[in-house]
Scaffold this motif. Structure first.
Motif, short mmCIF file in Angstrom:
data_model
loop_
_atom_site.label_atom_id
_atom_site.label_comp_id
_atom_site.label_asym_id
_atom_site.label_seq_id
_atom_site.Cartn_x
_atom_site.Cartn_y
_atom_site.Cartn_z
N PRO A 91 0.79 -1.23 0.00
CA PRO A 91 0.00 0.00 0.00
C PRO A 91 0.82 1.28 0.00
CG PRO A 91 0.15 -0.85 2.21
CD PRO A 91 0.90 -1.83 1.35
N ARG A 92 2.15 1.16 0.23
CA ARG A 92 2.99 2.35 0.38
C ARG A 92 4.43 1.96 0.12
NH1 ARG A 92 3.73 4.42 6.23
NH2 ARG A 92 5.73 5.04 5.33
N VAL A 115 8.90 -11.23 -3.48
CA VAL A 115 8.65 -9.85 -3.87
C VAL A 115 8.47 -9.82 -5.38
CG1 VAL A 115 9.55 -7.50 -3.96
CG2 VAL A 115 9.93 -8.91 -1.92
N ASN A 116 7.28 -9.45 -5.81
CA ASN A 116 6.95 -9.42 -7.24
C ASN A 116 7.31 -10.74 -7.93
OD1 ASN A 116 5.86 -6.78 -7.18
ND2 ASN A 116 7.93 -5.91 -7.35
N GLY A 117 7.01 -11.84 -7.23
CA GLY A 117 7.21 -13.17 -7.80
C GLY A 117 8.57 -13.76 -7.61
N GLN A 156 15.31 -4.59 0.03
CA GLN A 156 15.04 -3.81 -1.18
C GLN A 156 13.83 -2.92 -0.90
OE1 GLN A 156 12.90 -6.21 -4.36
NE2 GLN A 156 13.68 -7.88 -3.08
N ASN A 157 13.67 -1.93 -1.75
CA ASN A 157 12.52 -1.05 -1.65
C ASN A 157 11.39 -1.57 -2.53
OD1 ASN A 157 13.69 0.91 0.11
ND2 ASN A 157 14.85 1.72 -1.63
N VAL A 158 10.18 -1.52 -2.01
CA VAL A 158 9.00 -1.85 -2.80
C VAL A 158 8.11 -0.62 -2.85
CG1 VAL A 158 9.08 -4.32 -2.35
CG2 VAL A 158 7.84 -2.83 -0.78
N GLN A 159 7.29 -0.55 -3.90
CA GLN A 159 6.46 0.61 -4.14
C GLN A 159 4.99 0.23 -4.08
OE1 GLN A 159 7.89 3.59 -4.26
NE2 GLN A 159 9.88 2.54 -4.08
N PRO A 160 4.11 1.22 -3.93
CA PRO A 160 2.68 0.91 -3.95
C PRO A 160 2.29 0.14 -5.20
CG PRO A 160 3.05 3.18 -3.27
CD PRO A 160 4.38 2.66 -3.70
N PHE A 180 3.39 -2.80 6.54
CA PHE A 180 4.44 -2.40 5.60
C PHE A 180 5.01 -1.05 6.03
CE2 PHE A 180 1.95 -5.44 3.20
CZ PHE A 180 2.93 -6.20 2.58
N GLU A 181 6.34 -0.97 6.04
CA GLU A 181 7.00 0.20 6.62
C GLU A 181 8.26 0.56 5.83
OE1 GLU A 181 9.00 1.53 10.92
OE2 GLU A 181 7.87 -0.35 10.73
#
Length: 726
Positions: A91-92, A115-117, A156-160, A180-181
């Motif tokens: 969500p963020r 993460v993304n598969g 790693q960084n994840v995005q909305p 998620f933080e």
């Protein structure tokens, strides 16, 4: 409250003024409202597993004590067996996640993380080690505390809109909610601080760092002890902590492993603890053991902020002097008892902007033992899933405030908020002064109390061990999806002590399971601008206990809507969504209902005329005709017949009483239903008289005015029975 009795009985955060709301399976941060918003400003966004994509099985909703779903956020979760997964839409922006989960008792395992598969190299460990708590000494308790929390940096960084999935590797795992933080980089060491590593602490977590922490504290008096990134093992509690700051690089980086961090009965104060984690190893609840992050006193003008506290018995159990303590921006998770308890003597303490989840007792409590908590407050905290008591409990104290808190999903023995004179032990200081309960939001709060065999409301005012004489102002409250009632007024010890001086102003109640007001003791409250929609059974349950102990007066201050009806049968409890049943036409509508009179002689009180016992009786003040006796039937009825009785004993000589029957729908405006006439009572024919009422009768309040009695200079009635049948 962690005692032997419970019977009928975050790191840097956004500024306060934001609100955490529950919507569409997500806990999100919203813009400030006109009124100060409810809940803490949190650095994470929570997503419910039941709103995610899954190949597992959704469980719940369920409110039954002892079930897994009943302890879940939203009372729902997702169960995964080997190879099944739950996939969350992020969500963020985030680089870390905390997962609330449960595994069967006695089992451990892990979850694959994608993460993304793409599967991450590291897994998320899961365990039942800290769950399944038994507290058989607490009346009404069952095995509880089924969930736990586990966290990980994703690397790693994840995005909305990105996808993060968790997959069972063999152990059955029930997933509840994911937080998620975006975790900031580790902070640098403050200039002039004393590092615990410089004193011999082992950041690998293998060696014992207890003495190094003690030496650093001694060397840094008036300054700062620095806890660098790493894991530190402490094997015995710290004491003599005063005039020092203990600071870490952030609660995701600096981690202290101990079940007893600070344990001291006094301190000169000025202690500041911030920005690290303390992880305990508490797997059972032992109330005689100080297995707490802080046990005792930090002294005046101290603070605790930015902490992550997990797997303790209590987060903070505070006694002694803690004047002007500020506890803010912390996370307290998975305690087997209270989150924070101000155990008397607290003066000017502020607990604000904290997040608490999965407490085994009251999440936040003030208990005025030995001396009162005074001028202290719980403000803008977010509380989720206390599983054996209340979200917030105030047990006694003077001039206490509970403001702008968000509380959800209380379980057995718990309301969202309890304002109570339950003392547990002496010496206890009952509620006094003004108790301010303002701007709180309660979601799915209230539960069945198995010791009472009936519900506790979302917000409870409880004269458990003594009358409530403080002024209790409850304002700007939102109560949503309470499984039972919204507001409860009760004397939980069963003695019928009154609840007085309560003002409820500006409340919104939506989808309450049974009633808006559950009044179970004598007393009075004024309601103003209280609106309700989707009420499950009736607006009001007004049946004080013990029977005939007195009445509870609800004063309409204006602006109320949606809850005008009254539950009609005090012999039964309304069930969620039941609706007010059509009364049995052969049922005595007056039995057990609240009764009053213009006067009574000695012990012959008004309630004795509706107690179901023809041998007990009401007798008015002597030599003072006319005298009136009144009963509140709870709702308006087309009453067609009254049966008036005197004790059947032959010792009662025959007599005639002159009675006028009056009725009212609002308790203020009365009209004559049957004019004045004499009714003959004779033991030879049962000492009873029947009064027929016209078919046009419609009354809630039945009043009998006695103007003469040939057998005694007073009104006398042993039973007044009211029926729908002619």
């Amino acid at each position: 409250m962690y005692t032997t009795s419970t019977a009928r009985h975050v790191r840097r955060t956004p500024a306060i003024g934001t609100v955490v709301a529950l919507a569409a399976g997500m806990m999100v941060t919203l813009a400030p409202a006109a009124h100060a918003a409810s809940g803490a400003g949190l650095p994470f966004t929570s997503v419910e597993a039941e709103s995610a994509t899954t190949t597992g099985t959704k469980i719940g909703p369920d409110y039954t004590q002892g079930t897994l779903a009943s302890e879940a956020s939203g009372r729902q979760a997702v169960r995964l067996t080997s190879g099944q997964r739950v996939e969350f839409t992020v969500p963020r922006a985030a680089n870390a996640v905390n997962l609330s989960y449960s595994v069967p008792d006695g089992q451990t395992g892990s979850l694959n993380v994608y993460v993304n598969g793409t599967k991450l190299a590291k897994t998320l460990p899961v365990t039942s080690k800290y769950s399944y708590i038994d507290t058989g000494w607490i009346p009404g308790a069952k095995q509880h505390h089924f969930f736990d929390n586990a966290r990980m940096l994703l690397g790693q960084n994840v995005q909305p809109g990105d996808k993060v999935a968790f997959e069972s590797t063999g152990t059955q795992v029930t997933v509840d909610v994911a937080d998620f933080e975006q975790v900031a980089a580790a902070a640098a060491q403050p200039a002039g601080s004393v590092s615990v590593v410089s004193k011999g602490a082992d950041p690998s977590g293998n060696g014992d760092s207890t003495q190094a922490f003690r030496d650093a504290i001694a060397a840094a008096q008036g300054g700062t002890v620095w806890i660098p990134p790493g894991d530190y093992k402490i094997t015995s509690s710290l004491n003599g902590v005063q005039n020092v700051t203990l600071q870490g690089a952030g609660s995701w980086y600096s981690v202290v492993h101990t079940s007893r961090f600070i344990d001291q009965s006094s301190s000169s104060g000025n202690v500041h603890i911030k920005d690290f984690a303390v992880m305990g190893e508490v797997t059972e609840r032992v109330d005689s053991s100080p297995d707490n992050f802080v046990n005792g006193s930090l002294g005046p003008n101290s603070s605790v902020s930015g902490m992550w506290i997990q797997h303790m018995k209590c987060g903070m159990w505070l006694t002694g002097t803690n004047d002007n303590l500020v506890v803010e921006n912390n996370r307290i998770l998975d305690t087997t008892a209270d989150g924070i308890n101000l155990n008397g003597t607290a003066k000017g303490v502020v607990v604000r902007n904290n997040f608490l989840r999965n407490q085994g007792d009251d999440s936040l409590a003030m208990w005025s033992l030995y001396s009162p908590d005074t001028n202290s407050s719980f403000e803008n905290n977010t509380i989720s899933q206390p599983n054996l008591a209340n979200g917030i409990a105030i047990y006694g104290g003077t001039d206490i405030s509970v403001k702008n808190n968000l509380i959800s999903d209380t379980n057995a023995l718990g309301s969202g908020i309890a304002i109570s004179n339950q003392k547990f032990m002496d010496p206890f200081s009952p509620l006094s002064g003004t108790i301010t309960v303002d701007g709180n939001t309660l979601v799915r709060t209230g539960a069945i109390n198995p010791n009472w065999n009936h519900p506790m409301g979302a917000l409870r005012v409880d004269s458990y061990d003594s009358a409530i004489n403080a002024t209790v102002n409850i304002t700007n409250t939102t109560i949503t999806d309470s499984p039972y009632s919204a507001f409860e007024f009760v004397s939980g010890g069963g003695q019928g002590y009154p609840v007085r001086n309560v003002n409820v102003t500006g409340a919104t109640v939506q989808n309450t399971g049974t009633v808006v007001v559950q009044a179970e003791t004598q007393g009075a409250a004024t309601f103003k601008n209280v609106t309700a929609t989707q009420v499950g059974a009736a607006g009001v349950y007004n049946c004080p206990y013990p029977a005939n102990s007195g009445s509870f007066a609800l004063t309409d201050g204006g602006g109320n809507s949606g809850w005008s009806s009254t539950w009609s049968d005090c012999s039964t409890w309304p069930q969620p969504g039941q609706g007010n049943p059509d009364p049995d036409p052969n049922r005595n509508l007056a039995k057990g209902r609240p009764a009053s009179a213009t006067g009574s002689q000695d012990v012959y009180t008004p309630g004795k005329a509706v107690d179901g016992d023809a041998n007990s009786y009401w007798e008015s003040t002597n030599n003072a005709f006319p005298q009136s006796w009144t009963v509140d039937l709870g709702s308006s009825y087309a009453v067609r017949r009254l049966v008036l009785k005197l004790p059947p004993s032959s010792a009662w000589g025959a007599r005639t009483e002159t009675v006028t029957v009056l009725g009212s729908t609002d308790g203020s405006n009365y009209s004559t239903v049957v004019g004045s006439q004499g009714y003959r009572f004779d033991p030879a024919t049962g000492n009873a008289a029947t009064v027929s009422l016209p078919s046009t009768s419609n009354l809630r309040y039945l009043r009998l005015t006695v103007s003469a009695n040939t057998g005694w200079p007073a009104g006398q009635l042993s039973e007044v029975e009211a029926y729908l049948t002619p």
